[in-house]
Design a protein around this motif. Structure first.
Motif, PDB file in Angstrom:
ATOM      1  N   ASN A 150       0.592  -1.477  -0.022  1.00 48.79           N
ATOM      2  CA  ASN A 150      -0.194  -0.238  -0.143  1.00 48.79           C
ATOM      3  C   ASN A 150       0.828   0.612   0.160  1.00 48.79           C
ATOM      4  O   ASN A 150       1.548   1.762   0.926  1.00 48.79           O
ATOM      5  N   VAL A 151       1.788   1.654  -1.398  1.00 50.60           N
ATOM      6  CA  VAL A 151       1.953   2.511  -1.230  1.00 50.60           C
ATOM      7  C   VAL A 151       2.139   3.424  -2.211  1.00 50.60           C
ATOM      8  O   VAL A 151       1.694   3.649  -3.554  1.00 50.60           O
ATOM      9  N   LYS A 152       2.336   4.614  -2.426  1.00 52.60           N
ATOM     10  CA  LYS A 152       2.003   5.594  -3.585  1.00 52.60           C
ATOM     11  C   LYS A 152       3.572   6.765  -3.043  1.00 52.60           C
ATOM     12  O   LYS A 152       3.884   7.061  -2.458  1.00 52.60           O
ATOM     13  N   PHE A 153       3.781   6.602  -4.812  1.00 52.47           N
ATOM     14  CA  PHE A 153       5.276   7.162  -5.011  1.00 52.47           C
ATOM     15  C   PHE A 153       5.047   8.698  -5.561  1.00 52.47           C
ATOM     16  O   PHE A 153       4.264   8.856  -6.972  1.00 52.47           O
ATOM     17  N   SER A 154       5.823   9.723  -5.387  1.00 51.65           N
ATOM     18  CA  SER A 154       6.402  10.902  -6.207  1.00 51.65           C
ATOM     19  C   SER A 154       7.231  10.395  -7.007  1.00 51.65           C
ATOM     20  O   SER A 154       8.076   9.991  -6.108  1.00 51.65           O
ATOM     21  N   VAL A 155       7.877  11.242  -8.035  1.00 55.07           N
ATOM     22  CA  VAL A 155       9.176  11.048  -8.583  1.00 55.07           C
ATOM     23  C   VAL A 155       9.820  11.888  -8.467  1.00 55.07           C
ATOM     24  O   VAL A 155       8.976  13.041  -9.935  1.00 55.07           O
ATOM     25  N   LEU A 156      11.133  12.325  -8.341  1.00 54.10           N
ATOM     26  CA  LEU A 156      11.609  12.909  -8.969  1.00 54.10           C
ATOM     27  C   LEU A 156      12.293  12.893 -10.450  1.00 54.10           C
ATOM     28  O   LEU A 156      12.886  11.965 -10.529  1.00 54.10           O
ATOM     29  N   GLN A 157      12.173  13.784 -10.449  1.00 57.32           N
ATOM     30  CA  GLN A 157      12.353  14.835 -12.641  1.00 57.32           C
ATOM     31  C   GLN A 157      13.284  14.814 -12.827  1.00 57.32           C
ATOM     32  O   GLN A 157      14.281  15.129 -11.635  1.00 57.32           O
ATOM     33  N   ALA A 158      13.709  14.113 -14.194  1.00 60.96           N
ATOM     34  CA  ALA A 158      15.329  14.631 -13.946  1.00 60.96           C
ATOM     35  C   ALA A 158      15.284  16.418 -14.442  1.00 60.96           C
ATOM     36  O   ALA A 158      14.356  17.278 -14.505  1.00 60.96           O
ATOM     37  N   PHE A 159      16.221  16.601 -14.086  1.00 56.82           N
ATOM     38  CA  PHE A 159      16.593  17.918 -13.599  1.00 56.82           C
ATOM     39  C   PHE A 159      18.141  18.655 -14.409  1.00 56.82           C
ATOM     40  O   PHE A 159      18.963  19.481 -13.162  1.00 56.82           O
ATOM     41  N   TYR A 160      17.979  18.118 -15.222  1.00 50.63           N
ATOM     42  CA  TYR A 160      19.566  18.551 -15.667  1.00 50.63           C
ATOM     43  C   TYR A 160      20.154  19.734 -16.087  1.00 50.63           C
ATOM     44  O   TYR A 160      21.286  20.112 -16.213  1.00 50.63           O
ATOM     45  N   ASP A 161      18.292  20.539 -16.420  1.00 53.16           N
ATOM     46  CA  ASP A 161      18.855  22.071 -15.798  1.00 53.16           C
ATOM     47  C   ASP A 161      18.419  22.982 -15.092  1.00 53.16           C
ATOM     48  O   ASP A 161      18.356  23.923 -14.724  1.00 53.16           O
TER      49      ASP A 161
END
Ligand SMILES: C=CC1=C(C)c2cc3[nH]c(cc4nc(cc5[nH]c(cc1n2)c(C)c5CCC(=O)O)C(CCC(=O)O)=C4C)c(C)c3C=C
Ligand SMILES: [Fe+2]
Ligand SMILES: [Fe+2]
Length: 341
Positions: A150-161
């Motif tokens: 029972n887990v919900k994720f937020s996801v770090l997006q590519a942060f190249y800039d």
């Protein structure tokens, strides 16, 4: 609120420098369909061929950079985890490796058993690639489904800039640029060209001309690893105030015979030496932690190659590792990670 965990995920390393452990690790890594994106029977055959000689060569390379505490990549990722506990106030900070240990499965299962139902998943790669970011997200989703967590994720997006990443990079590199040098090379991990063309949303952009990545539309930039690397480099160089011609970009770590994205770092080292560059600085902005690819491939073999070609000195600039500025920056990036639908 203390029930929202942060899960940092890096690539992973073999358990030890023994040939058997390196073979086990390379097999898990290279059999990932997001890494070698060929049909299973072809992938199995190719990986079996790679596993004839590569484990011995890689074990030797790992042994040359291994620390008393273990693999540099794992040790440095643990130090970053430690630094992040001072930044992330919403719950525990955990660390998993996509290959090897501690696995995403072990860590997610433990968090869920502790009643944690919100997790920010942070693949530790500034630029997006299926072979790094997508595989982490898919593995996390697989575990949740297989174990009915029972887990919900937020996801770090590519942060190249993203300004936080660029600012941290600029501050960490500044003291090195104050030392005498002739040129700064930004060497990114490479990818087979195929990995880019298959994600080209227009179906007709990648490699159609030499400047495709410099002219990438926002739509192409969203998934093009090479375009994101070039953007990281350009934003960094501008903010650092380095003159054009005093810096350049290349791509390292090619494996196999397929065409990988260019220019290759090995070729660039030869060219720079031939152009009269004597003191060369090299930074590796696709890696947030030093690892075999930075320490051995660039710091050892690259330095030897550069000197053999007529250069005087190659200095490897350390990755962000557990730099406090970087930990603060990563925390800000993670705090605004969008919820995965
Ligand atoms: C930074 C982003 C990375 C991308 C993109 C990537 C793609 C990719 N890598 C291989 C093959 C190998 N990579 C290896 C090591 C390695 N790769 C990354 C990162 C990216 N890889 C890291 C951080 C590391 C270091 C691991 C460590 O323990 O220090 C290796 C193993 C070492 C060796 O034998 O050279 C291989 C093999 C492919 C095929 C690929 C995309 C298709
Ligand atoms: Fe790699
Ligand atoms: Fe491109």
């Amino acid at each position: 609120m203390t029930d929202h965990a942060l899960l940092l995920v890096n690539l992973g390393s073999p358990a030890s420098t023994s040939v058997a452990d390196v073979r086990r690790y390379l097999n898990q890594f290279l059999m990932d369909p997001y890494v070698i994106d060929l049909p299973w029977p072809v992938r199995r055959l190719l990986v079996s061929l790679i596993l004839i000689k590569r484990p011995e060569q890689s074990a030797h390379a790992y042994a040359s950079i291994w620390w008393d505490e273990g693999s540099p990549l794992v040790v440095l990722s643990k130090r970053l985890q430690q630094a992040m506990t001072k930044e992330w106030t919403q719950g525990p900070v955990e660390l998993a490796m996509r290959y090897g240990e501690p696995s995403i499965e072990t860590v997610l299962t433990r968090l869920a058993s502790q009643g944690i139902s919100k997790i920010t998943l942070a693949p530790l790669y500034p630029q997006f690639a299926d072979s790094t970011v997508t595989t982490v997200i898919e593995e996390a989703k697989r575990v949740v489904k297989a174990k009915s967590l029972n887990v919900k994720f937020s996801v770090l997006q590519a942060f190249y800039d993203q300004p936080e990443y660029i600012d941290a990079l600029v501050e960490s590199v500044r003291p090195h640029l104050e030392q005498p040098h002739d040129h700064l090379l930004l060497s990114f991990h490479g990818l087979p060209e195929r990995h880019l063309t298959k994600l080209d949303p227009t179906g007709n952009h990648c490699f159609k001309d030499a400047d495709c990545c410099k002219n990438a539309s926002p739509q192409v930039l969203a998934t093009c690893y090479r375009a994101q690397c070039l953007r990281s480099a350009a934003v960094f160089a501008k903010q650092m105030g380095i003159a054009d011609g005093k810096w350049s970009v290349s791509f390292q770590s090619r494996l196999g015979r397929a065409k990988w994205i260019e220019p290759y770092t090995e070729a660039r080292l030869e060219e720079l030496a031939a152009q009269g560059v004597k003191k060369l600085l090299v930074m590796c902005p696709a890696f947030v932690a030093d690892c075999i690819e930075t320490l051995e491939e660039i710091g050892d073999r690259g330095a030897e190659q550069f000197k053999a070609a007529g250069g005087e000195e190659l200095t490897l600039i350390p990755c962000l590792n557990d730099d406090p500025n970087w930990a603060a920056a990563l925390n800000k990036l993670c705090e605004r990670a969008p919820v995965m639908l």
